[in-house]
Scaffold this motif. Structure first.
Motif, PDB file in Angstrom:
ATOM      1  N   LEU A   5      34.243  54.468  33.170  1.00 33.21           N
ATOM      2  CA  LEU A   5      35.142  53.332  33.350  1.00 33.21           C
ATOM      3  C   LEU A   5      34.460  52.023  32.963  1.00 33.21           C
ATOM      4  O   LEU A   5      35.070  51.162  32.327  1.00 33.21           O
ATOM      5  N   LYS A   6      33.192  51.877  33.334  1.00 31.76           N
ATOM      6  CA  LYS A   6      32.447  50.671  32.961  1.00 31.76           C
ATOM      7  C   LYS A   6      32.331  50.556  31.451  1.00 31.76           C
ATOM      8  O   LYS A   6      32.518  49.476  30.880  1.00 31.76           O
ATOM      9  N   GLU A   7      32.025  51.686  30.793  1.00 25.23           N
ATOM     10  CA  GLU A   7      31.899  51.685  29.335  1.00 25.23           C
ATOM     11  C   GLU A   7      33.239  51.377  28.675  1.00 25.23           C
ATOM     12  O   GLU A   7      33.302  50.620  27.705  1.00 25.23           O
ATOM     13  N   THR A   8      34.306  51.951  29.219  1.00 24.27           N
ATOM     14  CA  THR A   8      35.638  51.705  28.668  1.00 24.27           C
ATOM     15  C   THR A   8      36.020  50.238  28.831  1.00 24.27           C
ATOM     16  O   THR A   8      36.543  49.610  27.907  1.00 24.27           O
ATOM     17  N   LYS A   9      35.735  49.681  29.998  1.00 25.57           N
ATOM     18  CA  LYS A   9      36.038  48.272  30.247  1.00 25.57           C
ATOM     19  C   LYS A   9      35.272  47.380  29.272  1.00 25.57           C
ATOM     20  O   LYS A   9      35.839  46.443  28.700  1.00 25.57           O
ATOM     21  N   GLN A  10      34.001  47.690  29.050  1.00 28.01           N
ATOM     22  CA  GLN A  10      33.191  46.900  28.117  1.00 28.01           C
ATOM     23  C   GLN A  10      33.740  47.014  26.703  1.00 28.01           C
ATOM     24  O   GLN A  10      33.806  46.020  25.975  1.00 28.01           O
ATOM     25  N   SER A  11      34.152  48.203  26.311  1.00 30.95           N
ATOM     26  CA  SER A  11      34.732  48.402  24.980  1.00 30.95           C
ATOM     27  C   SER A  11      36.016  47.592  24.827  1.00 30.95           C
ATOM     28  O   SER A  11      36.244  46.953  23.795  1.00 30.95           O
ATOM     29  N   LEU A  12      36.856  47.626  25.843  1.00 30.19           N
ATOM     30  CA  LEU A  12      38.105  46.870  25.799  1.00 30.19           C
ATOM     31  C   LEU A  12      37.841  45.370  25.722  1.00 30.19           C
ATOM     32  O   LEU A  12      38.530  44.649  24.989  1.00 30.19           O
ATOM     33  N   LEU A  13      36.849  44.896  26.454  1.00 29.37           N
ATOM     34  CA  LEU A  13      36.501  43.473  26.383  1.00 29.37           C
ATOM     35  C   LEU A  13      36.021  43.100  24.985  1.00 29.37           C
ATOM     36  O   LEU A  13      36.385  42.050  24.454  1.00 29.37           O
ATOM     37  N   SER A  14      35.233  43.966  24.376  1.00 33.94           N
ATOM     38  CA  SER A  14      34.748  43.717  23.016  1.00 33.94           C
ATOM     39  C   SER A  14      35.907  43.686  22.025  1.00 33.94           C
ATOM     40  O   SER A  14      35.969  42.823  21.149  1.00 33.94           O
ATOM     41  N   ILE A  15      36.823  44.632  22.161  1.00 34.63           N
ATOM     42  CA  ILE A  15      37.999  44.665  21.285  1.00 34.63           C
ATOM     43  C   ILE A  15      38.819  43.402  21.477  1.00 34.63           C
ATOM     44  O   ILE A  15      39.269  42.779  20.505  1.00 34.63           O
ATOM     45  N   ASN A  16      38.988  42.996  22.733  1.00 39.81           N
ATOM     46  CA  ASN A  16      39.759  41.792  23.037  1.00 39.81           C
ATOM     47  C   ASN A  16      39.120  40.553  22.404  1.00 39.81           C
ATOM     48  O   ASN A  16      39.821  39.712  21.834  1.00 39.81           O
ATOM     49  N   GLU A  17      37.800  40.453  22.475  1.00 40.00           N
ATOM     50  CA  GLU A  17      37.102  39.324  21.859  1.00 40.00           C
ATOM     51  C   GLU A  17      37.295  39.330  20.350  1.00 40.00           C
ATOM     52  O   GLU A  17      37.512  38.282  19.735  1.00 40.00           O
ATOM     53  N   SER A  18      37.232  40.502  19.744  1.00 45.33           N
ATOM     54  CA  SER A  18      37.434  40.604  18.300  1.00 45.33           C
ATOM     55  C   SER A  18      38.846  40.168  17.915  1.00 45.33           C
ATOM     56  O   SER A  18      39.035  39.460  16.928  1.00 45.33           O
ATOM     57  N   ILE A  19      39.815  40.587  18.706  1.00 46.80           N
ATOM     58  CA  ILE A  19      41.202  40.204  18.439  1.00 46.80           C
ATOM     59  C   ILE A  19      41.365  38.690  18.575  1.00 46.80           C
ATOM     60  O   ILE A  19      42.011  38.053  17.746  1.00 46.80           O
ATOM     61  N   ASP A  20      40.753  38.128  19.617  1.00 41.97           N
ATOM     62  CA  ASP A  20      40.828  36.680  19.815  1.00 41.97           C
ATOM     63  C   ASP A  20      40.245  35.936  18.620  1.00 41.97           C
ATOM     64  O   ASP A  20      40.825  34.963  18.139  1.00 41.97           O
ATOM     65  N   LYS A  21      39.104  36.384  18.116  1.00 45.58           N
ATOM     66  CA  LYS A  21      38.491  35.740  16.950  1.00 45.58           C
ATOM     67  C   LYS A  21      39.409  35.848  15.748  1.00 45.58           C
ATOM     68  O   LYS A  21      39.615  34.886  15.016  1.00 45.58           O
TER      69      LYS A  21
END
Length: 46
Positions: free
Chosen positions: A20-36
């Motif tokens: 779950l921690k790894e999934t959350k981190q992956s989702l945060l990274s994807i979200n940051e990429s989308i924001d950029k």
């Protein structure tokens, strides 16, 4: 419930927690990429 079953369940729960921690981190990274990407897209449009 015997001690072995408790240990197995504890191990599984810890594994799930880590996933779950790894999934959350992956989702945060994807979200940051989308924001950029969205920022660049917005700049290009305007």
């Amino acid at each position: 419930m015997d001690q072995q079953k408790i240990e197995e369940m504890t191990k599984l729960l810890l594994q799930i927690e880590q996933e779950l921690k790894e999934t959350k981190q992956s989702l945060l990274s994807i979200n940051e990429s989308i924001d950029k990407y969205d920022k660049y897209a917005f700049l290009n449009v305007s």
